[in-house]
Scaffold this motif. Structure first.
Motif, short mmCIF file in Angstrom:
data_model
loop_
_atom_site.label_atom_id
_atom_site.label_comp_id
_atom_site.label_asym_id
_atom_site.label_seq_id
_atom_site.Cartn_x
_atom_site.Cartn_y
_atom_site.Cartn_z
N LYS A 196 -4.79 -0.69 -5.85
CA LYS A 196 -5.03 -0.79 -4.47
C LYS A 196 -5.54 0.71 -4.05
CE LYS A 196 -3.90 -2.45 0.14
NZ LYS A 196 -3.44 -3.49 0.21
N GLY A 197 -4.39 1.72 -5.03
CA GLY A 197 -4.29 3.04 -3.80
C GLY A 197 -4.42 4.14 -4.62
N GLY A 198 -5.70 3.72 -5.58
CA GLY A 198 -5.83 4.62 -6.89
C GLY A 198 -4.92 5.97 -7.52
N TRP A 242 3.46 -4.19 -8.98
CA TRP A 242 3.08 -2.61 -8.52
C TRP A 242 1.94 -1.91 -9.66
CZ3 TRP A 242 5.55 2.09 -6.76
CH2 TRP A 242 6.59 1.57 -6.28
N LEU A 243 1.96 -2.28 -10.55
CA LEU A 243 0.04 -2.37 -10.70
C LEU A 243 -0.90 -2.72 -10.62
CD1 LEU A 243 1.32 -3.82 -14.63
CD2 LEU A 243 0.80 -0.81 -13.91
N ASP A 280 0.90 -1.41 0.44
CA ASP A 280 -0.45 0.18 0.11
C ASP A 280 0.94 1.33 -0.54
OD1 ASP A 280 -1.98 2.05 0.83
OD2 ASP A 280 -3.30 0.85 2.23
N LEU A 281 0.89 2.15 -1.10
CA LEU A 281 1.76 3.02 -1.47
C LEU A 281 1.55 4.09 -0.60
CD1 LEU A 281 2.07 3.18 -4.96
CD2 LEU A 281 3.97 2.26 -3.60
N ARG A 282 0.21 4.49 -0.49
CA ARG A 282 0.07 5.46 1.03
C ARG A 282 0.40 4.76 2.37
NH1 ARG A 282 -2.89 9.35 -1.78
NH2 ARG A 282 -3.39 8.47 -3.77
N THR A 283 1.14 4.58 2.44
CA THR A 283 0.96 3.93 4.13
C THR A 283 2.78 4.79 4.39
OG1 THR A 283 0.89 1.42 4.12
CG2 THR A 283 2.38 1.96 5.67
N LEU A 284 3.20 4.47 3.26
CA LEU A 284 4.32 5.26 3.85
C LEU A 284 4.68 6.89 3.04
CD1 LEU A 284 7.18 3.00 2.42
CD2 LEU A 284 7.22 3.52 4.96
#
Length: 290
Positions: A145-147, A139-140, A88-92
């Motif tokens: 998942k993160g929009g 990555w895709l 989840d990219l938004r975690t970082l």
């Protein structure tokens, strides 16, 4: 824009130099103190990253990052950044707006000299390309998942100042290996930077071949560089009997012509459409040594 480049090496620094003028802040990672010093010249605030864990300084910087470039090669267990982020990219990076993952045309594998595009089947041969294909999928999935739009750049053989046939000719390591029918695509590092900046401005995601217009036999490239330098070319060497490392030989196990039609249709115009114009420009400008 607040930019962060994981793995600010040859391509990562070129992208930074291209877009840093539009950034209010820009940082990047390296694995050694020497690498950090080179980063500063590209306009990046340097951070150490060992590929395993993030320092508190890096974590703090990532909170406000809006644009990300990930250039670190994956391992067998996948992409190191997504592993730390838990996919989840938004975690970082809660403020992330766009990301770019640098991959390779090696994910296509061998297509026996036929043309491939982003819709072609991927049949990676080498272990490193198998890992790249896996990281692309990660990555895709993270993008969905993160929009967050994630542009996966499939790069062909990278060259530019300091990394080109002129350098090998000068230091005596250039060879003209001949394997009938074998061709490779290439891409000048400035076009990697230009394409990344172009896709960043469009906030484009998905798969993108970043490659030139002219897949060509490798021995032809060496010959052309020798002609520009005015030196005798090295003799041709039969690939089958050549003394090569397993890795070098593995590159010749994949033969394909890679299309850049999608990138050009998006509005990007290559600065160096083929190796001839690129080598001619570097020789004329005298910047080939880096």
């Amino acid at each position: 824009m607040r930019l962060f480049v994981f793995g600010a090496g040859y391509s990562g620094k070129a992208i930074a130099r291209e877009v840093v003028k539009n950034a209010t802040w820009a940082g990047g990672t390296g694995r050694s103190q020497e690498g950090l010093q080179a980063m500063e010249a590209s306009g990046l605030i340097p951070f150490l990253f060992d590929g395993e864990s993030l320092s508190e300084e890096v974590k703090s910087a990532l909170v406000d990052v809006t644009h990300l470039v990930q250039s670190i090669a994956p391992g067998e267990d996948g992409d190191s950044i997504l592993k730390l982020a838990g996919s989840d990219l938004r975690t970082l990076m809660p403020n992330l707006e766009w990301a770019c993952y640098l991959s390779t045309v090696g994910v296509y594998g061998d297509h026996q000299g036929e043309w491939v595009n982003e819709a072609s089947e991927c049949c990676p041969v080498s272990k490193r390309s198998v890992w790249r294909a896996k990281a692309e999928a990660q990555w895709l999935a993270a993008s969905k998942k993160g929009g967050i739009p994630v542009a996966v750049l499939r790069l062909s053989g990278i060259y530019g100042p300091g990394r080109n046939p002129f350098v090998k000719i000068e230091n005596g390591t250039a060879r003209r290996l001949v394997k009938p029918g074998q061709v490779f695509n290439r891409i000048h590092v400035d076009d990697i930077a230009g394409a990344a900046a172009h896709l960043m401005a469009k906030e484009a995601g998905g798969l993108w071949n970043v490659t030139d217009d002219l897949p060509a036999p490798p021995q032809d490239v060496v010959l052309y560089a020798c002609e520009l330098m005015g030196v005798a070319p090295p003799p041709e060497i039969d690939f089958e009997t050549a003394d090569l490392t397993p890795m070098a030989r593995s590159f010749y196990g994949e033969n394909k012509r890679v299309s850049n039609a999608r990138l050009k249709a998006s509005g990007y115009e290559l600065r160096y459409p083929d190796y001839k114009c690129a080598l001619s420009a570097m020789w004329k400008d005298g910047n080939w040594s880096g």
